[in-house]
Design a protein around this motif. Structure first.
Motif, mmCIF file in Angstrom:
data_model
loop_
_atom_site.group_PDB
_atom_site.id
_atom_site.type_symbol
_atom_site.label_atom_id
_atom_site.label_comp_id
_atom_site.label_asym_id
_atom_site.label_seq_id
_atom_site.Cartn_x
_atom_site.Cartn_y
_atom_site.Cartn_z
ATOM 1 N N UNK A 63 -8.050 8.150 -0.852
ATOM 2 C CA UNK A 63 -7.391 7.681 -2.070
ATOM 3 C C UNK A 63 -6.033 7.061 -1.700
ATOM 4 N N UNK A 64 -5.741 5.847 -2.205
ATOM 5 C CA UNK A 64 -4.424 5.236 -1.974
ATOM 6 C C UNK A 64 -3.930 4.598 -3.274
ATOM 7 N N UNK A 98 -8.409 -4.290 4.126
ATOM 8 C CA UNK A 98 -8.923 -3.111 3.429
ATOM 9 C C UNK A 98 -9.719 -3.573 2.222
ATOM 10 N N UNK A 99 -10.940 -3.040 2.094
ATOM 11 C CA UNK A 99 -11.704 -3.274 0.881
ATOM 12 C C UNK A 99 -11.518 -2.060 0.009
ATOM 13 N N UNK A 100 -11.072 -2.290 -1.225
ATOM 14 C CA UNK A 100 -10.717 -1.193 -2.116
ATOM 15 C C UNK A 100 -11.543 -1.258 -3.388
ATOM 16 N N UNK A 101 -11.479 -0.145 -4.124
ATOM 17 C CA UNK A 101 -12.139 -0.092 -5.426
ATOM 18 C C UNK A 101 -11.176 0.630 -6.354
ATOM 19 N N UNK A 102 -10.889 0.019 -7.503
ATOM 20 C CA UNK A 102 -9.992 0.685 -8.449
ATOM 21 C C UNK A 102 -10.623 1.992 -8.925
ATOM 22 N N UNK A 139 0.835 -1.189 0.000
ATOM 23 C CA UNK A 139 0.000 0.000 0.000
ATOM 24 C C UNK A 139 0.876 1.248 0.000
ATOM 25 N N UNK A 140 0.558 2.202 -0.864
ATOM 26 C CA UNK A 140 1.279 3.483 -0.890
ATOM 27 C C UNK A 140 0.268 4.601 -0.624
ATOM 28 N N UNK A 141 0.701 5.586 0.158
ATOM 29 C CA UNK A 141 -0.228 6.696 0.425
ATOM 30 C C UNK A 141 0.020 7.870 -0.520
ATOM 31 N N UNK A 142 1.074 7.769 -1.324
ATOM 32 C CA UNK A 142 1.350 8.821 -2.306
ATOM 33 C C UNK A 142 1.318 8.265 -3.719
ATOM 34 N N UNK A 143 1.065 9.116 -4.733
ATOM 35 C CA UNK A 143 0.952 8.687 -6.118
ATOM 36 C C UNK A 143 2.266 8.089 -6.610
ATOM 37 N N UNK A 144 2.133 7.086 -7.520
ATOM 38 C CA UNK A 144 3.304 6.435 -8.077
ATOM 39 C C UNK A 144 2.867 5.902 -9.444
ATOM 40 N N UNK A 145 3.688 6.085 -10.485
ATOM 41 C CA UNK A 145 3.305 5.725 -11.853
ATOM 42 C C UNK A 145 3.099 4.227 -12.012
ATOM 43 N N UNK A 146 3.804 3.402 -11.187
ATOM 44 C CA UNK A 146 3.680 1.952 -11.329
ATOM 45 C C UNK A 146 2.671 1.376 -10.341
ATOM 46 N N UNK A 147 1.949 2.186 -9.596
ATOM 47 C CA UNK A 147 0.978 1.700 -8.616
ATOM 48 C C UNK A 147 -0.433 2.060 -9.052
ATOM 49 N N UNK A 200 1.240 -1.710 10.813
ATOM 50 C CA UNK A 200 1.869 -0.949 9.720
ATOM 51 C C UNK A 200 0.890 -0.021 9.003
ATOM 52 N N UNK A 201 -0.377 -0.102 9.372
ATOM 53 C CA UNK A 201 -1.388 0.624 8.606
ATOM 54 C C UNK A 201 -1.566 2.036 9.169
ATOM 55 N N UNK A 202 -1.281 3.068 8.345
ATOM 56 C CA UNK A 202 -1.468 4.439 8.850
ATOM 57 C C UNK A 202 -2.921 4.691 9.228
ATOM 58 N N UNK A 203 -3.116 5.438 10.313
ATOM 59 C CA UNK A 203 -4.472 5.746 10.787
ATOM 60 C C UNK A 203 -5.309 6.459 9.733
#
Lengths: 268, 348
Positions: free
Chosen positions: B335-336, B306-310, B281-289, B325-328
């Motif tokens: 958005x992640x 975590x339940x996510x949606x693209x 999981x990344x909290x900041x934008x990344x071109x490969x994520x 390890x999960x930020x609050x």
């Protein structure tokens, strides 16, 4: 409380139709013709009574073993046979079961008597010259009783066989046990409760048999129920008859309690 | 402890019940001493296959070789395999000792041999002191041990087990699994085990055969079926997996708005899948994520789900992370981005 109320009519019915006459019989056994235990004394001291009791026991034990043993393979066919076999066996068990004991006994009489069907056939086929005596003796009584009692042995056996876990038999086979061994060491022991139940039911029924011994025994093979009948309607001696009845009741009851305690039949 | 263990080779086995095809074209080789699990949903044909191995059922098509000999038509009595049934199938009128001694008596071993072997088996399955009890006086786990001891007492070349733990509670099940591994290691017998419990299969087996709709989907080591499932059914049946619609062009996969290099050929494929634990999981934008929105966060103790949606095509995803390890700030609506190694992509 409400439950007791709901079954109260049944209790009342049983009380009036069963317990009251029973109490009457017990009372008669110690009051007729005069108060005292002389009826019991006479019954227990009478060699004729003893010979009838021994014959009754002998015949009933024999009938019990025979009916249970014959019912066993029959029940196996009924419960475990292929469908068409099951249907045929079911008819063979149920149809006689629904017929009256009287018509069945007369059927055996016409089959087994000296000029009956069986003797005629055997003579026609040249197998025998003289008629075989198959009625008016223990043989006829036993045939008639076994035939009547087989369905009563079938039902407890069937319930034991139906409740059996098929996988237990598969486990035995998978181990490599022969059919013979699977049958004698696994199948039969697992139906032991059913066998005891069947035997008990047949035995208790057979003790009180009247019609079959009277007709097929023809007065020569007298059993206890017929003896009681004779003491009531032919001699007539109500006190003795009542004492005899009471003795049988106590004997059969005691026997039942002992067997049930010993084997645990019916406790499952 | 044991010397004989058999090899089994099934060749194009099929089984019909009337017009219903329960098994079709099953081929597999089971090596001596292997622990093979037959895994699949109920009705997948795994139990039918076990019954054909045991000889209680006969195959409609195909052939079965045991140590190279054709045994397709030989009945269960002749095969002499050990079998542990669902529900144990102990002889209820016999004591524990008599149950275990039964197969030895069938084999006509001497009384002294039987006695020492029974004692040895009771020791092996940890039932010392229970030898004179009837099965009804034992707990489910203890009855299971008796069934195991009875099936192994006469050193069968193969032991077949039909969902043996399905009636046990979770703790006991784990304990019995450990025990089973130990006994297998010690006896060296070929074990074939049927279960519908995937974690049981992964924990116990040297190889897993996965069944669905009467067909063998894949047979491979636990690592391989989990990491490299042969098809989407296998991937989804074993553990959690995120399956995403994707398009594929020369060596690259387009999925959820990002472009990733492909691990292998992708002809005719329509989906890309990734195990949740392979994703970070990344909290900041990344071109490969892949950009995603959090729809729910479920606390499960050591981990949180975590339940996510693209963000691009609303494909639902699952992501398990250690709670510590999960930020609050990662809460529903946030958005992640999720990233995984291209080699962890599975293509179906």
């Amino acid at each position: 409380m409400s439950r007791t109320l709901l079954i109260a009519p049944l209790l009342l019915f049983l009380g009036v139709t069963y317990l009251v006459p029973l109490a009457g019989v017990l009372l008669q056994s110690v009051t007729v013709p005069e108060p005292g235990l002389q009826n019991y004394q006479e019954v227990l001291g009478d060699p004729l009574v003893w010979s009838v009791i021994w014959r009754t026991l002998r015949i009933c034990l024999f009938v019990t073993v025979l009916a249970t043993v014959l019912a066993y393979p029959l029940t196996m066919l009924w419960v475990r046979g292929r469908r068409p076999v099951q249907i045929v066996v079911e008819l063979c068990i149920m149809i006689p079961f629904w017929l009256s004991v009287l018509s069945r006994t007369f059927g055996w009489l016409s089959m087994l008597s000296n000029r009956g069907l069986l003797n005629t056939w055997l003579k026609d086929l040249g197998i025998i010259d003289m008629s075989l005596t198959m009625v008016r003796n223990d043989f006829g009584v036993i045939v008639g009783m076994v035939h009547f009692l087989i369905p009563f042995a079938v039902f407890p056996l069937a319930s034991a066989m139906r409740n059996m876990d098929e996988r237990v038999l598969m486990a035995a086979r998978g181990i490599g046990a022969s059919r013979f061994r699977v049958f004698w060491q696994i199948f039969v022991p697992m139906t032991w409760g059913g066998i005891m139940g069947a035997a008990l039911l047949v035995f208790v029924f057979s003790i009180g048999f009247y019609v079959v011994p009277t007709l097929l025994g023809g007065g020569r093979s007298v059993m206890i129920a017929e003896l009681i009948y004779l003491r009531i309607f032919q001699i007539p001696d109500w006190g003795i008859a009542a004492a005899l009845s009471a003795l049988i009741m106590v004997a059969v009851g005691g026997f039942l309690v002992t067997i049930i305690r010993r084997t645990g039949v019916g406790s499952q | 402890m044991n010397t004989s263990s058999a090899a089994i080779e099934a060749v194009a086995i099929g089984k019909d019940f009337g017009s219903f095809t329960a098994l079709d074209d099953i081929s597999m080789t089971i090596n001596p001493g292997e622990f093979v699990t037959l895994l699949g949903p109920s009705g997948s044909g795994k139990t039918t296959f076990l019954m054909i191995l045991s000889g209680f059922e006969q195959a409609t098509r195909g052939s079965l070789l045991i140590d190279g000999m054709d045994r397709t038509l030989s009945p269960a009595e002749a095969r002499g395999f050990g079998m542990v049934f669902q529900g144990y199938a102990l002889f209820p009128h016999m004591t524990v000792e008599e149950n275990i001694a039964f197969p030895l008596k069938v084999q006509k071993r001497s009384a002294a041999q039987i006695k020492s072997r029974v004692a040895e088996m009771i020791e092996l399955v940890g039932l010392a002191g229970h030898g004179h009890k009837k099965p009804t006086g034992l707990s489910g786990g203890q009855q299971q041990r008796v069934a195991l001891a009875r099936a192994l007492a006469y050193e069968p070349p193969v032991l077949l087990l039909d969902e043996p733990f399905s009636a046990l509670d979770k703790n006991l099940r784990g304990q019995m699994q450990e025990e089973m591994r130990r006994i297998h290691a010690r006896m060296g017998t070929t074990f074939v085990f049927v279960t519908h419990d995937q974690s049981e299969a992964l924990a116990l087996s040297s190889r897993i055969a996965i069944f669905n709709h009467g067909r063998l989907q894949q047979i491979a080591t636990p690592t391989e079926v989990y990491e490299r499932p042969a098809n989407r059914f296998v991937a989804e049946f074993l553990g959690e997996i995120n399956v995403m619609p994707a398009s594929f062009t020369s060596g690259m996969a387009q999925v959820g708005g990002i472009s990733l290099p492909l691990p292998g050929p992708a002809e005719g494929a329509t989906h890309l899948a990734v195990r949740p634990e392979k994703m970070t999981l990344l909290t900041g934008a990344d071109a490969t994520a892949m950009p995603c929105k959090v729809t729910d966060r479920i606390y499960m103790g050591a981990t949180s789900r975590l339940l996510l949606e693209s963000t691009t095509d609303a494909t639902p995803l699952v992501l398990d992370q250690p709670t510590a390890d999960l930020p609050d700030g990662v809460q529903p609506g946030r958005q992640i981005w999720v990233r995984w190694a291209p080699t962890d992509s599975l293509i179906f």
